[in-house]
Enzyme design. Structure first.
Site, PDB file in Angstrom:
ATOM      1  N   ASP A 184      54.861  28.222 -48.266  1.00 53.28           N
ATOM      2  CA  ASP A 184      54.266  26.898 -48.409  1.00 53.28           C
ATOM      3  C   ASP A 184      52.959  26.998 -49.182  1.00 53.28           C
ATOM      4  O   ASP A 184      52.006  27.636 -48.727  1.00 53.28           O
ATOM      5  CB  ASP A 184      54.019  26.310 -47.010  1.00 53.28           C
ATOM      6  CG  ASP A 184      53.630  24.839 -47.052  1.00 53.28           C
ATOM      7  OD1 ASP A 184      53.486  24.286 -48.158  1.00 53.28           O
ATOM      8  OD2 ASP A 184      53.467  24.243 -45.968  1.00 53.28           O
ATOM      9  N   HIS A 186      51.316  24.256 -49.791  1.00 53.20           N
ATOM     10  CA  HIS A 186      50.547  23.253 -49.029  1.00 53.20           C
ATOM     11  C   HIS A 186      49.756  22.310 -49.916  1.00 53.20           C
ATOM     12  O   HIS A 186      48.803  21.668 -49.473  1.00 53.20           O
ATOM     13  CB  HIS A 186      49.610  23.964 -48.042  1.00 53.20           C
ATOM     14  CG  HIS A 186      49.362  23.210 -46.779  1.00 53.20           C
ATOM     15  ND1 HIS A 186      48.203  22.542 -46.512  1.00 53.20           N
ATOM     16  CD2 HIS A 186      50.150  23.010 -45.684  1.00 53.20           C
ATOM     17  CE1 HIS A 186      48.258  21.975 -45.317  1.00 53.20           C
ATOM     18  NE2 HIS A 186      49.445  22.240 -44.795  1.00 53.20           N
ATOM     19  N   GLU A 210      57.111  25.694 -51.321  1.00 56.41           N
ATOM     20  CA  GLU A 210      56.927  24.324 -50.855  1.00 56.41           C
ATOM     21  C   GLU A 210      55.630  23.737 -51.376  1.00 56.41           C
ATOM     22  O   GLU A 210      54.594  24.402 -51.374  1.00 56.41           O
ATOM     23  CB  GLU A 210      56.928  24.313 -49.322  1.00 56.41           C
ATOM     24  CG  GLU A 210      56.685  22.954 -48.712  1.00 56.41           C
ATOM     25  CD  GLU A 210      56.800  22.979 -47.198  1.00 56.41           C
ATOM     26  OE1 GLU A 210      56.211  22.099 -46.539  1.00 56.41           O
ATOM     27  OE2 GLU A 210      57.478  23.880 -46.659  1.00 56.41           O
ATOM     28  N   GLU A 236      57.033  16.070 -48.308  1.00 52.75           N
ATOM     29  CA  GLU A 236      56.475  15.663 -47.018  1.00 52.75           C
ATOM     30  C   GLU A 236      55.443  14.560 -47.155  1.00 52.75           C
ATOM     31  O   GLU A 236      55.175  13.838 -46.186  1.00 52.75           O
ATOM     32  CB  GLU A 236      55.861  16.857 -46.300  1.00 52.75           C
ATOM     33  CG  GLU A 236      54.588  17.401 -46.933  1.00 52.75           C
ATOM     34  CD  GLU A 236      54.115  18.681 -46.271  1.00 52.75           C
ATOM     35  OE1 GLU A 236      53.046  18.658 -45.654  1.00 52.75           O
ATOM     36  OE2 GLU A 236      54.832  19.690 -46.378  1.00 52.75           O
ATOM     37  N   ASP A 259      59.664  13.350 -44.137  1.00 55.73           N
ATOM     38  CA  ASP A 259      59.242  13.446 -42.743  1.00 55.73           C
ATOM     39  C   ASP A 259      59.728  12.217 -42.002  1.00 55.73           C
ATOM     40  O   ASP A 259      59.421  11.088 -42.382  1.00 55.73           O
ATOM     41  CB  ASP A 259      57.720  13.558 -42.675  1.00 55.73           C
ATOM     42  CG  ASP A 259      57.207  13.907 -41.292  1.00 55.73           C
ATOM     43  OD1 ASP A 259      57.538  13.165 -40.343  1.00 55.73           O
ATOM     44  OD2 ASP A 259      56.476  14.908 -41.155  1.00 55.73           O
ATOM     45  N   HIS A 286      60.743  17.642 -42.996  1.00 55.73           N
ATOM     46  CA  HIS A 286      59.432  18.126 -42.564  1.00 55.73           C
ATOM     47  C   HIS A 286      59.212  17.705 -41.117  1.00 55.73           C
ATOM     48  O   HIS A 286      59.446  16.556 -40.744  1.00 55.73           O
ATOM     49  CB  HIS A 286      58.375  17.483 -43.474  1.00 55.73           C
ATOM     50  CG  HIS A 286      56.967  17.860 -43.184  1.00 55.73           C
ATOM     51  ND1 HIS A 286      56.059  16.993 -42.605  1.00 55.73           N
ATOM     52  CD2 HIS A 286      56.279  18.996 -43.429  1.00 55.73           C
ATOM     53  CE1 HIS A 286      54.889  17.580 -42.504  1.00 55.73           C
ATOM     54  NE2 HIS A 286      54.982  18.800 -42.992  1.00 55.73           N
TER      55      HIS A 286
END
Length: 383
Positions: A184, A186, A210, A236, A259, A286
């Site tokens: 990730d 992020h 990700e 996400e 999500d 997510h």
């Protein structure tokens, strides 16, 4: 039957639960929250419930979704879509209980018997990942995910790139190539650093990378894709099928991560999943959240042919005071075996919330906010 009452419970570590009750006593649970903005979303839920949903037939879910979304001139975004998401989850829970069927049966029936899951290792600033990876694999997980880096400058040193590659190499050497390891970024990685990192990670064959760039810069995914064959995952921080539309048309993403507590709930994510299937894109919802969000995810996974794997937050580094299964009367519904969890077949979302425990935990002071990172010069960095 009509919606007669609702309650909201802010509980540790950073979750918000919604209980909707109908005139015949049926109860549905939802999880409407933006991590770090629970009180803001709470207000949005109250506005939607008080101004619209109270007194309505809970079974007209599509009409309610459209009204909550289109009934406001200003729409979309994390707060409103998360409020809608939690209400939508609770309405599906009510409808499933009314008919004595799991939500996935009402959405066309299960396309699978179980869904693969992955387990987090490391923390925000990843460390000890090899040791943690071994522990999770020994516990039966076959897929892992970790943050690729800690704080990074927009253009950082060769040492920063090497450190990320070395961490991935340590995990790969510890668990071998039969275990999938997602990385990730992020959204804390700039485009130039993302290009360097995907090339450095390639020899260690990550499952996916990700959020290689922030959602504001999804138009850069094509350039990053030119630097790697690693699957690119994102989504996400996209909140509706309309947000995902251009992403699919551009064709650079391989795995979407909507999500269920942010992207409009079960109603909307099922539509997003179908859109993704048309573009040959897999889905891994997510879910670093609580049990109601996870149950909602698994219901959609069950009836979505392109669902690949499911995130879940058991033992995640955010859950320092309470964990996912603490809020369930029967935690065994999410028993993890051989890296999979069975699809719950109970009515509604398939989980029974321990309401007494929820009420007890809601008495505690909950005020979680994500950290604010700063660079050495004092400027704000991406977390």
């Amino acid at each position: 039957m009509h919606v007669s009452d609702y309650e909201l419970f802010e509980v540790p570590p950073r979750w918000l639960f919604l209980k909707i009750t109908t005139s015949d006593g049926t109860v549905g649970w939802g999880e409407p929250v933006v991590e770090g903005r629970a009180k803001t979303v709470r207000t949005a839920v109250e506005e939607l419930m008080d101004n619209y949903l109270l007194g309505k037939d809970p079974q007209r879910i599509e009409d309610h979704w459209q009204t909550m979304y289109r009934g406001g001139f200003y729409r979309g975004g994390p707060v409103l879509m998360s409020a809608i998401a939690g209400i939508d989850q609770a309405l599906w829970d009510i409808k499933g209980k009314h008919y004595g069927a799991p939500v996935h049966d009402l959405l066309g029936g299960a396309a699978r018997n179980r869904i693969r899951i992955y387990q987090w290792i490391g923390g925000d600033d990843p460390a000890d990942v090899a040791e943690q990876a071994r522990e999770k694999v020994d516990a039966g997980f076959t897929a892992l995910k970790m943050n690729g880096t800690g704080k990074l400058e927009r253009i950082d040193s060769p040492a920063a790139v090497s450190a990320a590659a070395d961490r991935m190499q340590e995990v790969r050497e510890e668990v071998g190539d039969a275990v999938d390891v997602g990385v990730d970024f992020h959204g804390r990685v700039s485009k130039p650093m993302a290009k360097r990192l995907v090339e450095a990670l390639k020899p260690h064959d990550p499952f996916f990378v990700e959020e290689p760039v922030l959602p504001e810069h999804l138009d850069d995914l094509g350039e990053i894709a030119q630097h790697t064959t690693i699957s690119i995952a994102t989504g996400e921080r996209l909140f509706s099928r309309f947000d995902f539309k251009q992403l699919f048309e551009d064709g650079h993403v391989d795995l979407i991560q909507p999500d269920l507590s942010h992207a409009g709930g079960i109603t909307e994510v099922k539509k997003i999943a179908s859109m993704a299937e048309a573009y040959d894109v897999a889905m891994a919802p997510h879910c670093p959240l609580g049990p109601v969000a996870l149950a909602s995810c698994v219901q959609v996974d069950a009836c979505s042919p392109n669902a690949l794997i499911q995130e879940q937050s058991l033992d995640i580094h955010y859950n320092e005071t309470s964990d996912v299964l603490d809020y369930l009367s029967d935690p065994s519904v999410f028993d993890y075996e051989d890296g999979f969890t069975e699809i719950p077949d109970g009515p509604g979302l398939g989980v029974e919330v321990d309401e007494a425990h929820v009420r007890e935990q809601a008495e505690k002071d909950v005020d979680w906010h994500n950290p604010v990172w700063r660079h050495d010069d004092g400027s704000v960095g991406e977390w």
